[in-house]
Scaffold this active site. Structure first.
Site, PDB file in Angstrom:
ATOM      1  N   ARG A  16      29.783  -6.860 -41.617  1.00 30.89           N
ATOM      2  CA  ARG A  16      29.780  -7.568 -40.894  1.00 30.89           C
ATOM      3  C   ARG A  16      28.867  -8.532 -40.759  1.00 30.89           C
ATOM      4  O   ARG A  16      28.852  -9.412 -39.859  1.00 30.89           O
ATOM      5  CB  ARG A  16      27.927  -6.823 -40.418  1.00 30.89           C
ATOM      6  CG  ARG A  16      28.702  -5.694 -39.713  1.00 30.89           C
ATOM      7  CD  ARG A  16      27.475  -5.109 -39.479  1.00 30.89           C
ATOM      8  NE  ARG A  16      26.713  -3.730 -40.536  1.00 30.89           N
ATOM      9  CZ  ARG A  16      25.394  -3.393 -40.657  1.00 30.89           C
ATOM     10  NH1 ARG A  16      24.831  -3.110 -39.622  1.00 30.89           N
ATOM     11  NH2 ARG A  16      25.722  -2.103 -41.662  1.00 30.89           N
ATOM     12  N   GLY A  78      28.503   4.329 -52.150  1.00 35.54           N
ATOM     13  CA  GLY A  78      27.259   4.388 -51.512  1.00 35.54           C
ATOM     14  C   GLY A  78      25.997   4.695 -52.328  1.00 35.54           C
ATOM     15  O   GLY A  78      26.397   4.366 -53.435  1.00 35.54           O
ATOM     16  N   ARG A 333      21.300 -42.364 -51.661  1.00 37.60           N
ATOM     17  CA  ARG A 333      22.217 -41.390 -52.267  1.00 37.60           C
ATOM     18  C   ARG A 333      22.352 -40.760 -53.361  1.00 37.60           C
ATOM     19  O   ARG A 333      20.662 -41.119 -53.870  1.00 37.60           O
ATOM     20  CB  ARG A 333      23.795 -42.189 -52.263  1.00 37.60           C
ATOM     21  CG  ARG A 333      24.336 -41.881 -50.683  1.00 37.60           C
ATOM     22  CD  ARG A 333      25.558 -42.615 -50.432  1.00 37.60           C
ATOM     23  NE  ARG A 333      26.748 -42.543 -51.522  1.00 37.60           N
ATOM     24  CZ  ARG A 333      27.891 -42.779 -51.668  1.00 37.60           C
ATOM     25  NH1 ARG A 333      28.150 -44.248 -51.136  1.00 37.60           N
ATOM     26  NH2 ARG A 333      28.798 -42.671 -52.000  1.00 37.60           N
ATOM     27  N   TYR A 387      33.731 -51.069 -56.535  1.00 36.62           N
ATOM     28  CA  TYR A 387      34.769 -50.765 -56.514  1.00 36.62           C
ATOM     29  C   TYR A 387      36.006 -51.275 -56.217  1.00 36.62           C
ATOM     30  O   TYR A 387      36.371 -51.707 -55.163  1.00 36.62           O
ATOM     31  CB  TYR A 387      34.744 -48.968 -55.538  1.00 36.62           C
ATOM     32  CG  TYR A 387      35.952 -48.647 -55.585  1.00 36.62           C
ATOM     33  CD1 TYR A 387      35.878 -47.480 -56.513  1.00 36.62           C
ATOM     34  CD2 TYR A 387      36.890 -47.848 -54.045  1.00 36.62           C
ATOM     35  CE1 TYR A 387      37.093 -46.576 -56.600  1.00 36.62           C
ATOM     36  CE2 TYR A 387      37.070 -46.947 -54.282  1.00 36.62           C
ATOM     37  CZ  TYR A 387      37.626 -46.553 -55.480  1.00 36.62           C
ATOM     38  OH  TYR A 387      39.338 -45.614 -55.286  1.00 36.62           O
TER      39      TYR A 387
END
Length: 457
Positions: A16, A78, A333, A387
């Protein structure tokens, strides 16, 4: 005191929920539901916790780790069948066993303890945790005899119209004499609408054998809420959030609007700190005294010193010192370390960097993979160019450096102590201490240039 054991039922997929994530792993206030249950059980001096796993077994084990033992329920037949999977580990032991569902994140150690004490005081073979609710739909009903003693538990689907009017419900949490539990489990049948082995049938078996069955009613139905769908998940989140927020306020934290403040369970906040609306404090964040956080701020897994202000910003997995001023619209960050008395202004991003005491980046800058010393001023629009398309490189800015506006520091590069970088420069080589570095084209003015182009005015 008898040995105490616990069985946590966590094998169901939870269809559900309509989710790829297994039901008991859905988070409530930042922590998986089953982890909430285990955390509370661990407060009870339990000799052994056995978690019954099935769907998502590996993920549940990865979440709980060594806090629990595990038994696999390969087919979900069950609740009685689920408990039976712990037979090998527990059936021969003397003591008391708590059985609780892994999708009940709101239940507390205090309630568990009261249940077990009631069980022991009454020398019961089984004790049911019950609750009273105006809408018992879907719950098993507690059927009592004329003396008020528990006669049986009837599942909603198997209940008669008269039984469905009963408002006292079975919460799905029990306390059992351990050996008697496993003996009764052997006698449970699946002769019911669902064709499953129901754990509540153990109660009727024990009653028929003349054993003492007791019931302990909690006065807080909300605590027993079982989460079966996204609606119940949101209800659990809301209830726990209110519980968390009230605890912080009692401890001296001001929440301007608790309804719009979202604080995870493991967050710590010092006294006289003010949290403004729209703020999310997540994970293991620790905030000092006399801080101001928010509005509209998200902080996760950070450690923040005293008297720090963070407004309309985001910070993750970083250490932020005392008397720091961050925001608005800043982004801290992961793996950043910001020392005391720093100013990080609007639209500044700090990534995996050390930012020394008293240094400033007041606006529109990116500082990534950098070591910034103390009393450094980084001008508007300045960037550490870290970078090259394949690798990241370090920029080192020593103490008392002045970086002019709109400067690019192309890593790897070091700016020496006390140096100046002229505005608009692109620095590709180390700058010595106390030097002025200018790296830009010389200005040249072309007189009467517009007239030569014959531009019509």
């Amino acid at each position: 005191m008898l040995n105490r054991y616990a069985i946590i039922l966590a094998a169901g997929q939870g269809t559900r929920m309509k989710s790829k994530l297994y039901k008991v792993l859905h988070p409530v206030c930042g922590k998986p539901m089953v982890q909430h249950v285990v955390d509370q059980v661990l407060k009870l001096n339990i000799a052994n916790i056995v978690t019954i796993i099935g769907h998502g077994a590996d993920l549940v084990k990865a979440t709980l780790g060594e806090q629990s033992s595990y038994a696999l329920q390969e087919k979900q037949l069950g609740t009685a069948h689920a408990v039976m999977q712990a037979k090998e580990m527990l059936a021969s032991k003397e003591g008391v066993t708590l059985v609780v569902c892994g999708d009940t994140p709101l239940i507390t150690a205090e309630t568990f303890d009261a249940l077990i004490k009631n069980h022991e005081e009454k020398s019961a073979t089984a004790t049911i945790l019950t609750a009273w609710t105006d809408d018992p739909t879907g719950y098993g009903r507690i059927v009592r005899n004329e003396k008020g003693l528990v006669e049986k538990i009837v599942e909603h689907k198997d209940a008669s119209e008269e039984e469905r009017c009963i408002k006292e419900i079975n919460t799905g949490t029990y306390c059992f004499d351990n050996k008697a539990l496993f003996e009764a489990l052997e006698k449970v049948s699946n002769d019911n609408v669902q064709g499953e082995y129901y754990l509540p049938d153990v109660i009727e078996i024990m009653k028929s054998e003349g054993k003492v069955v007791s019931a302990f009613q909690t006065n807080d139905f909300a605590e027993t809420l079982g989460v079966n769908d996204r609606i119940a998940l949101s209800e659990a989140e809301s209830i726990m959030r209110k519980r968390i927020n009230q605890a912080h306020m009692r401890n001296g934290v001001t929440l301007i609007d608790p309804v719009s403040t979202y604080i995870d369970l493991d967050v710590e906040i010092g006294s006289d700190t003010v949290i403004y609306p729209g703020t999310m404090l997540r994970g293991t964040t620790k905030i000092g005294n006399d801080c101001q956080i928010g509005p509209n701020t998200e902080i996760k897994d950070c450690r923040i010193g005293n008297e720090t202000t963070i407004r309309q910003s985001a910070a993750f997995n970083s250490v932020i010192g005392a008397s720091v001023n961050i925001g608005p619209f800043a982004h801290i960050r992961p793996q950043s370390e910001i020392f005391d008395e720093v100013k990080i202004g609007n639209f500044v991003e700090i990534k995996k960097s050390v930012f020394g005491k008293g240094s400033k980046a007041s606006h529109l800058s990116y500082i990534g993979d950098a070591e910034v010393g103390s009393d450094v001023n980084i001008g508007c629009g300045s960037i550490t160019v870290n970078y090259d398309g394949k690798n990241k490189f370090l920029t080192k800015i020593e103490d008392e450096v002045f970086i002019g506006c709109n400067s690019n520091l192309v890593a790897p590069v070091t700016i020496g102590k006390g140096a100046y970088v002229a505005a608009g420069s692109t620095i590709t080589k180390d700058v010595p201490g106390e030097a002025l570095s200018i790296a830009r084209a010389r200005q040249e003015n072309k007189e009467n240039y517009v007239n030569k182009l014959n531009i019509k005015k």
